[in-house]
Design an enzyme around this catalytic site. Structure first.
Site, PDB file in Angstrom:
ATOM      1  N   TYR A 249      13.145  -2.544  11.030  1.00  0.00           N
ATOM      2  CA  TYR A 249      14.320  -2.224  10.213  1.00  0.00           C
ATOM      3  C   TYR A 249      14.697  -3.412   9.332  1.00  0.00           C
ATOM      4  O   TYR A 249      14.807  -3.288   8.110  1.00  0.00           O
ATOM      5  CB  TYR A 249      15.479  -1.854  11.139  1.00  0.00           C
TER       6      TYR A 249
ATOM      7  N   PHE B 189      15.168  13.576   9.822  1.00  0.00           N
ATOM      8  CA  PHE B 189      14.811  12.830  11.031  1.00  0.00           C
ATOM      9  C   PHE B 189      16.078  12.550  11.847  1.00  0.00           C
ATOM     10  O   PHE B 189      16.171  12.925  13.022  1.00  0.00           O
ATOM     11  CB  PHE B 189      14.072  11.539  10.661  1.00  0.00           C
TER      12      PHE B 189
ATOM     13  N   TYR C  12      11.278  -5.091  -9.417  1.00  0.00           N
ATOM     14  CA  TYR C  12      11.309  -4.024 -10.432  1.00  0.00           C
ATOM     15  C   TYR C  12      12.342  -4.356 -11.512  1.00  0.00           C
ATOM     16  O   TYR C  12      12.153  -4.039 -12.689  1.00  0.00           O
ATOM     17  CB  TYR C  12      11.633  -2.658  -9.793  1.00  0.00           C
TER      18      TYR C  12
ATOM     19  N   LEU D 275      19.317   5.959   0.328  1.00  0.00           N
ATOM     20  CA  LEU D 275      19.859   5.742   1.681  1.00  0.00           C
ATOM     21  C   LEU D 275      18.874   6.155   2.773  1.00  0.00           C
ATOM     22  O   LEU D 275      19.199   6.048   3.958  1.00  0.00           O
ATOM     23  CB  LEU D 275      21.150   6.560   1.857  1.00  0.00           C
TER      24      LEU D 275
ATOM     25  N   VAL E  35      10.639  10.358   1.897  1.00  0.00           N
ATOM     26  CA  VAL E  35      10.538   9.397   0.775  1.00  0.00           C
ATOM     27  C   VAL E  35       9.276   8.529   0.830  1.00  0.00           C
ATOM     28  O   VAL E  35       8.994   7.810  -0.117  1.00  0.00           O
ATOM     29  CB  VAL E  35      11.766   8.459   0.674  1.00  0.00           C
TER      30      VAL E  35
ATOM     31  N   LYS F 135      13.995  -3.598   5.320  1.00  0.00           N
ATOM     32  CA  LYS F 135      15.110  -3.661   4.369  1.00  0.00           C
ATOM     33  C   LYS F 135      15.013  -4.913   3.505  1.00  0.00           C
ATOM     34  O   LYS F 135      15.381  -4.900   2.334  1.00  0.00           O
ATOM     35  CB  LYS F 135      16.439  -3.650   5.123  1.00  0.00           C
TER      36      LYS F 135
ATOM     37  N   ASN G  87       8.473   4.350  -3.939  1.00  0.00           N
ATOM     38  CA  ASN G  87       8.492   5.692  -4.548  1.00  0.00           C
ATOM     39  C   ASN G  87       9.766   5.934  -5.360  1.00  0.00           C
ATOM     40  O   ASN G  87       9.722   6.495  -6.458  1.00  0.00           O
ATOM     41  CB  ASN G  87       8.324   6.770  -3.479  1.00  0.00           C
TER      42      ASN G  87
ATOM     43  N   GLY H  69      19.232  12.951  10.063  1.00  0.00           N
ATOM     44  CA  GLY H  69      20.255  13.746   9.380  1.00  0.00           C
ATOM     45  C   GLY H  69      20.151  15.206   9.782  1.00  0.00           C
ATOM     46  O   GLY H  69      19.249  15.602  10.534  1.00  0.00           O
TER      47      GLY H  69
HETATM   48  P1  NAD Z   1      21.658   8.115   9.186  1.00  0.00           P
HETATM   49  O1  NAD Z   1      20.534   7.927  10.140  1.00  0.00           O
HETATM   50  O2  NAD Z   1      22.752   9.048   9.538  1.00  0.00           O
HETATM   51  O3  NAD Z   1      21.116   8.552   7.753  1.00  0.00           O
HETATM   52  C1  NAD Z   1      19.821   8.278   7.293  1.00  0.00           C
HETATM   53  C2  NAD Z   1      19.287   9.540   6.655  1.00  0.00           C
HETATM   54  O4  NAD Z   1      17.988   9.276   6.104  1.00  0.00           O
HETATM   55  C3  NAD Z   1      19.111  10.679   7.647  1.00  0.00           C
HETATM   56  O5  NAD Z   1      19.625  11.870   7.097  1.00  0.00           O
HETATM   57  C4  NAD Z   1      17.597  10.768   7.849  1.00  0.00           C
HETATM   58  O6  NAD Z   1      17.156  12.070   8.209  1.00  0.00           O
HETATM   59  C5  NAD Z   1      17.099  10.331   6.496  1.00  0.00           C
HETATM   60  N1  NAD Z   1      15.753   9.768   6.502  1.00  0.00           N
HETATM   61  C6  NAD Z   1      15.226   8.849   7.342  1.00  0.00           C
HETATM   62  N2  NAD Z   1      13.958   8.568   7.003  1.00  0.00           N
HETATM   63  C7  NAD Z   1      13.664   9.351   5.912  1.00  0.00           C
HETATM   64  C8  NAD Z   1      12.518   9.516   5.120  1.00  0.00           C
HETATM   65  N3  NAD Z   1      11.397   8.833   5.357  1.00  0.00           N
HETATM   66  N4  NAD Z   1      12.574  10.404   4.090  1.00  0.00           N
HETATM   67  C9  NAD Z   1      13.694  11.119   3.838  1.00  0.00           C
HETATM   68  N5  NAD Z   1      14.827  10.990   4.570  1.00  0.00           N
HETATM   69  C10 NAD Z   1      14.810  10.107   5.594  1.00  0.00           C
HETATM   70  O7  NAD Z   1      22.237   6.665   8.890  1.00  0.00           O
HETATM   71  P2  NAD Z   1      23.464   6.186   7.998  1.00  0.00           P
HETATM   72  O8  NAD Z   1      24.355   5.420   8.876  1.00  0.00           O
HETATM   73  O9  NAD Z   1      24.001   7.300   7.212  1.00  0.00           O
HETATM   74  O10 NAD Z   1      22.732   5.142   7.033  1.00  0.00           O
HETATM   75  C11 NAD Z   1      22.421   5.468   5.692  1.00  0.00           C
HETATM   76  C12 NAD Z   1      21.818   4.229   5.026  1.00  0.00           C
HETATM   77  O11 NAD Z   1      22.760   3.159   5.057  1.00  0.00           O
HETATM   78  C13 NAD Z   1      20.535   3.739   5.716  1.00  0.00           C
HETATM   79  O12 NAD Z   1      19.618   3.310   4.734  1.00  0.00           O
HETATM   80  C14 NAD Z   1      21.023   2.551   6.516  1.00  0.00           C
HETATM   81  O13 NAD Z   1      20.015   1.593   6.685  1.00  0.00           O
HETATM   82  C15 NAD Z   1      22.163   2.028   5.658  1.00  0.00           C
HETATM   83  N6  NAD Z   1      23.132   1.293   6.469  1.00  0.00           N
HETATM   84  C16 NAD Z   1      24.019   1.959   7.288  1.00  0.00           C
HETATM   85  C17 NAD Z   1      24.901   1.229   8.084  1.00  0.00           C
HETATM   86  C18 NAD Z   1      25.899   1.897   8.988  1.00  0.00           C
HETATM   87  O14 NAD Z   1      26.603   1.193   9.712  1.00  0.00           O
HETATM   88  N7  NAD Z   1      26.060   3.194   8.981  1.00  0.00           N
HETATM   89  C19 NAD Z   1      24.863  -0.167   8.054  1.00  0.00           C
HETATM   90  C20 NAD Z   1      23.946  -0.795   7.236  1.00  0.00           C
HETATM   91  C21 NAD Z   1      23.078  -0.056   6.437  1.00  0.00           C
END
Ligand code: NAD
Ligand code: UDP
Length: 326
Positions: free
Chosen positions: A150, A41, A164, A78, A64, A154, A104, A43
């Protein structure tokens, strides 16, 4: 740090995203077998293309929100779009990715007895009344606003992880990640670092929302990957939640000026309305991470921005030449 072996399978959901792809690189270098799962989505296969020929790397397209049957020893969960424009694009899917995704992946961990780490977020604190934020602060989150899919997704995922753990004795680790930046961020994800760098490199106006006095604390990606790895390897009785981020705090206007200086851009600041429920202050208290993980960020903002600017410069130049379809 003690490492696993090549017969040990580590699943990274969201592994083709910004943080996930760096984590895949790091885990492979440490000797384990990596299963990268992503629905692409936000990535991209490009983020992990350097790993395609690696004998211990596997890429699976999967969402997921649907169950999956795999044999794994560790799970880094993630999968969830992280930037406001992306997670607000399909808010129902965002909540599902966090909540159904957690159910899941926790179910998979329960069946395989895998250790599982949740990428939670500073957004669980909402627009906070206490500053800096410590893990025992319960937050101030709007349950029905545009960011709620969001934030509440979370928060619910954290609840599921702890239930769990209590109910099924799962080994869990919950990381509350604060703003993290670096190469492989999506240039159009609307987040402040990617927006400002892209705008500065194109000599376009820098879009500051509000008056620019709101603050954020920016952590460079390599520091965050160190922290996530340390947390996964920490002793079984340490489950979090633990704040991970860089406690150096900057206003958004300061960030804008830094990006202009470091790029040598001709850009100037323009002001737009502050989005609804945009937190005014954010800085992690990382006392817990320092003491339990012996971790603290090493990369100062200027240095991290230089690496990120170099990455975006190359990416945008390639795109301008038409060699890539971002
Ligand atoms: P990102 O959007 O680059 O990465 C998220 C990835 O999850 C993407 O590759 C996307 O395609 C995939 N994805 C989304 N929904 C999905 C689904 N239903 N099934 C399978 N894949 C799915 O964002 P990121 O910055 O790399 O963040 C990664 C994680 O870290 C996230 O969970 C985010 O909430 C958390 N996070 C990131 C930050 C930040 O500043 N980067 C801060 C707080 C939390
Ligand atoms: N922001 C901004 N200009 C932009 C993008 C974001 O001023 O072009 C602001 C945004 O309003 C917020 C801060 O920068 O106050 C961080 O936004 P981001 O979306 O990166 O992360 P989050 O709000 O989730 O911390």
């Amino acid at each position: 740090m003690p490492r696993l072996h090549d017969y040990q399978q580590v699943l990274v959901t969201g592994g083709a995203g910004f943080l996930g792809s760096h984590l895949c690189d790091r885990l492979l270098a440490s000797g384990v077998t990596v299963v990268c799962l992503d629905n692409f989505f936000t990535g991209n296969r490009r983020n992990v293309e350097q790993l395609f020929d690696h004998p211990r790397f596997e890429l699976i397209r999967h969402d997921v929100t649907f169950p999956i049957h795999l044999e794994v020893d560790e799970i880094y969960n993630l999968a969830c779009a992280a930037s406001p424009i992306h997670y607000q694009f399909d808010p129902v899917q965002t909540t599902k990715s966090s909540v159904h995704g957690a159910i899941n992946m926790l179910g998979l961990a329960k069946r395989t007895r895998a250790k599982i780490l949740q990428a939670s977020t500073s957004e669980v604190y909402g627009d906070p009344e206490v500053h800096p934020q410590r893990e025992d602060y319960w937050g101030r989150v709007n349950p029905i606003g545009p960011r709620s899919c969001y934030d509440e997704g979370k928060r619910c995922a954290e609840t599921l992880f702890f239930d769990y753990h209590r109910q099924h004795k799962l080994q869990i680790k919950v990381a509350r990640i604060f703003n993290t930046y670096g190469p492989r961020m999506h240039p159009n994800d609307g987040r402040v670092v990617s927006n400002f760098i892209r705008q500065a490199l194109h000599n376009e106006p820098i879009t500051v929302y509000g008056d620019g006095s709101q603050t954020r604390s920016f952590c460079y990606v390599s520091d965050m990957i160190d922290a996530l790895e340390s947390l996964m390897q920490s002793s079984d009785d340490f489950i979090g939640p633990v704040n991970l981020g860089n406690p150096s705090e900057f206003t958004i206007a300061e960030l804008a000026r830094k990006v202009i200086d470091l790029t040598g851009s001709r850009s100037y600041l323009v002001y737009h309305p502050l989005p609804q429920d945009d937190p005014l202050q954010r800085r992690p208290d990382i006392t817990l991470a320092r003491s339990t993980l012996d971790w603290q960020p090493k990369v100062p903002l200027d240095e991290g921005l230089r690496h990120t600017i170099a990455y975006f410069d190359e990416l945008l130049t390639t795109r301008a030449r038409g060699a890539s379809s971002l």
